[in-house]
Design a protein around this motif. Structure first.
Motif, short mmCIF file in Angstrom:
data_model
loop_
_atom_site.label_atom_id
_atom_site.label_comp_id
_atom_site.label_asym_id
_atom_site.label_seq_id
_atom_site.Cartn_x
_atom_site.Cartn_y
_atom_site.Cartn_z
N VAL A 341 0.87 -1.18 0.00
CA VAL A 341 0.00 0.00 0.00
C VAL A 341 0.90 1.23 0.00
O VAL A 341 2.06 1.16 0.41
CB VAL A 341 -0.95 0.03 1.22
CG1 VAL A 341 -1.91 -1.15 1.19
CG2 VAL A 341 -0.16 0.04 2.52
N PRO A 342 0.38 2.39 -0.46
CA PRO A 342 1.24 3.57 -0.57
C PRO A 342 1.31 4.42 0.69
O PRO A 342 0.36 4.45 1.49
CB PRO A 342 0.57 4.36 -1.71
CG PRO A 342 -0.88 4.00 -1.59
CD PRO A 342 -0.92 2.58 -1.13
N VAL A 343 2.42 5.12 0.84
CA VAL A 343 2.55 6.16 1.85
C VAL A 343 1.64 7.31 1.44
O VAL A 343 1.67 7.76 0.29
CB VAL A 343 4.01 6.66 1.94
CG1 VAL A 343 4.10 7.88 2.87
CG2 VAL A 343 4.92 5.55 2.43
N ILE A 344 0.82 7.77 2.37
CA ILE A 344 -0.07 8.91 2.11
C ILE A 344 0.24 10.03 3.10
O ILE A 344 1.15 9.91 3.92
CB ILE A 344 -1.55 8.49 2.18
CG1 ILE A 344 -1.88 7.88 3.55
CG2 ILE A 344 -1.88 7.51 1.06
CD1 ILE A 344 -3.35 7.56 3.75
N LYS A 345 -0.50 11.10 3.04
CA LYS A 345 -0.20 12.29 3.85
C LYS A 345 -0.23 12.00 5.35
O LYS A 345 0.50 12.62 6.12
CB LYS A 345 -1.19 13.41 3.51
CG LYS A 345 -1.05 13.93 2.08
CD LYS A 345 -2.10 14.98 1.75
CE LYS A 345 -1.97 15.45 0.30
NZ LYS A 345 -2.97 16.50 -0.04
N GLY A 346 -1.07 11.05 5.77
CA GLY A 346 -1.19 10.76 7.20
C GLY A 346 -0.37 9.59 7.68
O GLY A 346 -0.54 9.14 8.81
N SER A 347 0.54 9.08 6.84
CA SER A 347 1.33 7.88 7.21
C SER A 347 2.49 8.27 8.12
O SER A 347 3.56 8.65 7.66
CB SER A 347 1.88 7.19 5.95
OG SER A 347 0.86 6.76 5.11
#
Length: 439
Positions: A341-347
């Motif tokens: 899964v991708p790194v997003i703004k809240g990761s």
């Protein structure tokens, strides 16, 4: 001086020693990147590129559809490979833009500024909005919305949340230590928008090096105070932080602005100064990769859209198969079935737990001991809430203020019967809110 704190709370195992001495490493992506169109609270974005398009670093690829939304940008240069639903760290599939990285990192032209003092509040808000900045402590509420409270709200306190009370996480600690001047600059920009307010930077006293670094960075700035907080969970929760610093209690159903406060995360403050001074949209963040199952825990600054798997591999992979992988911290994070899964703004973190760290015991009957009530930072009655939640009695759950639960997990941690309290509250709250939307 006594460290500031709030009522009740717990002291879970620390876990930060695995990565708190690891300096932030820049990690560039190797494979393709995935950008979910929902990385924030509010309306998802709409793709504004199509398959086959060439894109640059900092180019907008997702257009917000509503005021409570936040634009999404490419963090690499390359080609749009596809647009389709892809796995998200929240366990669902979300419409996503897939970009094949060309490794060139060609950027769009960005507007750099030496100063911001000639900019109005509305001009700064527009810059922050156009940069897609959100709350990066995990809540991902669009920052331009939080910084635009109704005119009747008298904001006199801006709090930068550097408590980082979740076990294991050290991304904010390292940001304070290594980029403290930029965090302070972000706070100064917010204070420019609210000239009557005072700024506070709150840091738990288990981070003495960060406190020292921020005091040095804020030296001589009369309207900024560095606050030493007691090490206790959930010290970094908004309402608890506000109480600890100002003595004010946010009423049920109200927001921090209702008691004159705005709270922003450390990395959000960093992103604000980066947007205002460098013209850079939000395309990267610091992520902690840690836990007993990781060979070499680290802190990385990574491009949004990178795969969790790439970050784990950059730590040498697993030294044993994790029983659980969590996006975020052990108390409030989301367990995942895959690291693709991708790194997003809240990761904030990829937490990989061994069986000894992460096994959840079977729950037994409540023994009416009251420990959950003793630790609840919101002053609720978790045992009663759990009874109504298990029975599916939604109206009764609401009557005992169940919607005020912040899902911190203190009750579950303290429960000797190992009741799955917070899980039942989370499910019940979602059901109540979903039912409201249908009406």
């Amino acid at each position: 001086m006594n460290a500031l704190t709030f009522k009740r709370g717990i002291h879970p195992p620390y876990g930060k020693e695995l990565s708190n001495s690891k300096a932030i490493e820049e990690l560039l992506p190797k494979g393709e990147l995935v950008y979910p169109m929902s990385q924030h609270i509010g309306a998802p974005c709409e793709p504004i590129v199509k398959k086959g398009d060439k894109v640059l670093v900092g180019q907008k690829i997702g257009e917000p559809k509503g005021f409570v939304s936040a634009a999404i940008f490419s963090s690499v240069s390359g080609t749009v490979k596809d647009i389709k639903p892809m796995p998200h760290s929240n366990g669902t599939k979300v419409l996503s833009i897939i970009i094949e990285n060309d490794g060139q990192y060609e950027e769009v032209e960005m507007t750099k500024r030496e100063d911001y003092k000639n900019l109005s509040k509305d001009e700064i808000l527009k810059i922050i909005q156009e940069a897609g900045v959100v709350g990066m402590g995990g809540a991902t509420f669009p920052t331009h919305v939080k910084l635009a409270p109704p005119p009747d709200k008298n904001i006199d306190s801006i709090i930068i949340n550097g408590a980082e009370c979740e076990p294991y996480l050290t991304c904010d600690h390292r940001t304070l230590l290594e980029n403290g001047d930029k965090v302070v600059e972000g706070l100064k920009i917010i204070l420019h928008m609210f000239p009557e307010a005072k700024g506070y930077i709150a840091i738990e006293n288990n981070k003495p090096d960060a406190i020292k670094a921020i005091k040095k960075a804020a030296e001589g700035i009369s309207n900024i105070k560095v606050c030493e907080m007691a090490t206790k969970y959930p010290q970094g929760a908004e309402k608890q932080l506000i109480y600890a610093i100002t003595g004010r209690e946010v009423p049920s159903g109200k927001l921090p602005a209702d008691v004159g406060c705005i709270v922003q995360n450390v990395q959000t403050a960093y992103a604000i100064q980066n947007a205002v001074l460098n013209g850079s949209p939000l395309i990267s963040r610091v992520v902690t990769v840690t836990g007993g199952a990781i060979k070499e825990p680290k802190n990385f600054r990574v491009r949004l859209g990178m795969s969790f798997r790439e970050l784990v591999e950059a730590c040498g992979g697993f030294k044993e198969d994790p029983i659980k992988v969590i996006a975020g911290g052990p108390m409030m994070g989301m367990a995942m079935s895959s690291i693709d899964v991708p790194v997003i703004k809240g990761s904030s973190s990829i937490l990989c737990l061994t069986k000894a760290e992460g096994e959840i015991p079977e729950e037994t009957n409540c023994i009416r001991c009251g420990k959950c009530v003793e630790v609840c930072p919101m002053g609720l009655q978790p045992s009663i809430m759990n009874m109504f939640a298990v029975r599916g009695e939604l109206e009764e759950y609401e009557k005992v203020s169940g919607l005020d639960c912040i899902e911190c997990g203190c009750c579950s941690f303290a429960c000797p019967a190992k009741r799955h309290l917070v899980q039942s509250f989370r499910t019940t709250k979602r059901t109540i809110l979903a039912n409201r939307k249908k009406k």
